[in-house]
Each structure stands twice: as structure tokens, then as C-alpha cells.
Design an enzyme around this catalytic site. Structure first.
Site, PDB file in Angstrom:
ATOM      1  N   ASP A  93      -3.148  -1.103   4.268  1.00 60.32           N
ATOM      2  CA  ASP A  93      -4.402  -1.322   3.578  1.00 60.32           C
ATOM      3  C   ASP A  93      -4.099  -1.103   2.097  1.00 60.32           C
ATOM      4  O   ASP A  93      -3.072  -0.520   1.747  1.00 60.32           O
ATOM      5  CB  ASP A  93      -5.446  -0.332   4.096  1.00 60.32           C
ATOM      6  CG  ASP A  93      -6.744  -0.382   3.316  1.00 60.32           C
ATOM      7  OD1 ASP A  93      -7.224  -1.484   3.025  1.00 60.32           O
ATOM      8  OD2 ASP A  93      -7.256   0.701   2.974  1.00 60.32           O
TER       9      ASP A  93
ATOM     10  N   ASP B 151      -6.764  -0.355  -0.875  1.00 61.97           N
ATOM     11  CA  ASP B 151      -7.574   0.652  -1.568  1.00 61.97           C
ATOM     12  C   ASP B 151      -7.468   2.006  -0.873  1.00 61.97           C
ATOM     13  O   ASP B 151      -7.638   2.114   0.348  1.00 61.97           O
ATOM     14  CB  ASP B 151      -9.042   0.222  -1.596  1.00 61.97           C
ATOM     15  CG  ASP B 151      -9.258  -1.045  -2.402  1.00 61.97           C
ATOM     16  OD1 ASP B 151      -8.305  -1.527  -3.046  1.00 61.97           O
ATOM     17  OD2 ASP B 151     -10.398  -1.561  -2.393  1.00 61.97           O
TER      18      ASP B 151
ATOM     19  N   ASP C  28      -7.088   4.012   5.521  1.00 63.10           N
ATOM     20  CA  ASP C  28      -8.058   5.080   5.283  1.00 63.10           C
ATOM     21  C   ASP C  28      -9.467   4.719   5.725  1.00 63.10           C
ATOM     22  O   ASP C  28     -10.277   5.596   5.979  1.00 63.10           O
ATOM     23  CB  ASP C  28      -8.104   5.422   3.788  1.00 63.10           C
ATOM     24  CG  ASP C  28      -8.788   4.318   2.986  1.00 63.10           C
ATOM     25  OD1 ASP C  28      -9.960   4.490   2.599  1.00 63.10           O
ATOM     26  OD2 ASP C  28      -8.173   3.258   2.774  1.00 63.10           O
TER      27      ASP C  28
END
Length: 237
Positions: free
Chosen positions: A9, A11, A184
Site C-alpha cells: 500500500d 499511504d 495499514d
């Protein structure tokens, strides 16, 4: 030689910020609040919401170079760079980026840090410039076929479907000895359910994905080994 795959991922996983929010935080507190209000009024931070606020940024007189400069100063930890470049140089690892950000944001940041060639592919939302106006679209257009994900992926992208499709086009899961996913957010939960026992999820501690794994992981039959991290040096380690 057996290879591994690391899926990032972007961000709060590859970089230490949220790209959508960061641009407005750097350039305009008023528009950062507008983005938050739109998100709070029933909308998650989807490309549609970001694009609407980007239109406001253009109307307020902000220029392309100001947006690009904001992206170039977005926090990117030296330990994360060290981790990925060391593995890349050894030649035993492929890298895939699977993100709800967009092509312009990710491409600008990777170029600034001389990492344009790191990822085999960046799967994200489309974006393009029309003069000083950045237009941000959806990976799955609203007027096209939609995904059927039942575990909470955003409407514009099912990360589980995207991971399955990429693997199918690159030899399948068995082409890799191990798959590692670094994430996250809540929409990183779905791809973890597609992974095998012995694969690894590097989950940023106390973020939404961590909560979903604790609350839903056993019920949904998650098989991967979960390793928690909070700072980039832990990923490097």
C-alpha cells in the site's frame, strides 16, 4: 531462483503520510477542512471526494507546480528507502504497489526519490493534468462494471481482486515462494484474505487494518502470518 513478492500500500505504508490529505494540508487549511467535511458527510476518502476538492484548489488559484512541490516534501523515511533498494539490488524480489492514491501523486513522489523503477506495476486510480487542474478518476469507473467485494473495499477498487488478477497474469501465487503485504488501511484487509499460510502481512500498528484483523480476521479465515510495525526502521529490520 525462487522469488518473493512484496506488495505495498502507499499511504501510511510506503510513505509516512496520506497523499490525498497531505496536499491540502500543505496548501490550504480551508480546503483540508472541506475534504474532511465531505468525508464526514457519509463519504470515505474516495477519488470522487478528492477530485471535488482538487477542483476547489484550482478555483482558489493554486498552480500545478505548487501541488507537485507539496508532494515532493511529503515525508518518506530513509529506512524505508534503504529497505526496498537493498532488496531490489539483490534481484530476488518483485515489488507491486496497490494503492487508493493516484498515478500523479505516486509517480511524482517516486520520481523525486529516484525510485521510478522500483515497482513492477503501480495499480491505483487514474489522474491527469489539464493545465493547472488535476483530475482524479476511479480505478473502476462509476459507469462501468463494479466489483462484488463483500468485506468492505471502496467502490472504486477491490484490492483483493486486483491482487488476484495481477498474480494470475504473472504466473500465479506459486510463482513466488513468499508474498509479503505491507499495509495499514481497512481496504488492505481484503487482499490479505487472498494470501496463503506462510505469507506475511506487515501491518502498521494501531491503524485501521490492525483493528480489522483483531475483530474480523479469525471469522474471515485469514491465513497469513501477521507482523506488526510502527516505524520504517522496523520494516528495514
Amino acid at each position: 531462483m525462487p522469488k518473493n513478492l512484496i506488495v505495498f500500500d502507499f499511504d501510511w505504508s510506503f510513505v509516512d503520510q496520506d497523499t490525498d490529505r497531505w496536499v491540502f494540508e500543505v496548501l490550504s487549511t480551508k480546503l483540508r477542512r472541506a475534504l474532511q467535511d465531505r468525508k464526514s458527510n457519509g463519504s470515505q476518502c474516495t477519488p470522487d471526494v478528492v477530485d471535488q476538492t482538487m477542483a476547489d484548489l484550482f478555483d482558489a488559484g493554486f498552480k500545478k507546480e505548487q501541488v507537485l512541490d507539496a508532494l515532493r516534501i511529503l515525508p518518506f523515511h530513509p529506512a524505508m528507502r534503504r529497505a526496498v533498494t537493498a532488496l531490489k539490488d539483490r534481484g530476488e524480489t518483485d515489488f507491486l504497489c496497490l494503492s487508493n492514491s493516484n498515478e500523479v501523486y505516486i509517480g511524482t513522489i517516486l520520481e523525486h526519490h529516484n525510485l521510478t523503477n522500483l515497482f513492477a506495476e503501480v495499480i491505483t486510480n487514474p489522474a491527469h493534468w489539464a493545465g493547472d487542474r488535476l483530475h482524479i478518476g476511479r480505478r473502476l469507473p462509476a459507469d462501468g462494471p463494479q466489483h462484488t467485494c463483500k468485506v468492505g473495499c471502496l467502490a472504486n477498487m477491490c484490492k483483493g481482486d486486483e491482487l488476484d488478477a495481477w498474480l494470475a497474469a504473472h504466473g500465479g501465487k506459486d510463482a513466488y515462494e513468499k508474498i509479503v503485504y505491507v499495509g495499514d488501511g481497512g481496504n488492505d484487509f481484503c487482499p490479505l484474505l487472498r494470501m496463503r499460510k506462510g505469507d506475511v502481512a506487515c501491518v502498521r500498528k494501531n491503524m485501521e487494518l490492525h483493528g480489522r484483523i483483531k475483530e474480523e480476521g479469525e471469522k474471515e479465515g485469514i491465513k497469513v502470518d501477521v507482523k506488526l510495525w510502527d516505524q520504517a526502521w522496523v520494516i528495514d529490520e
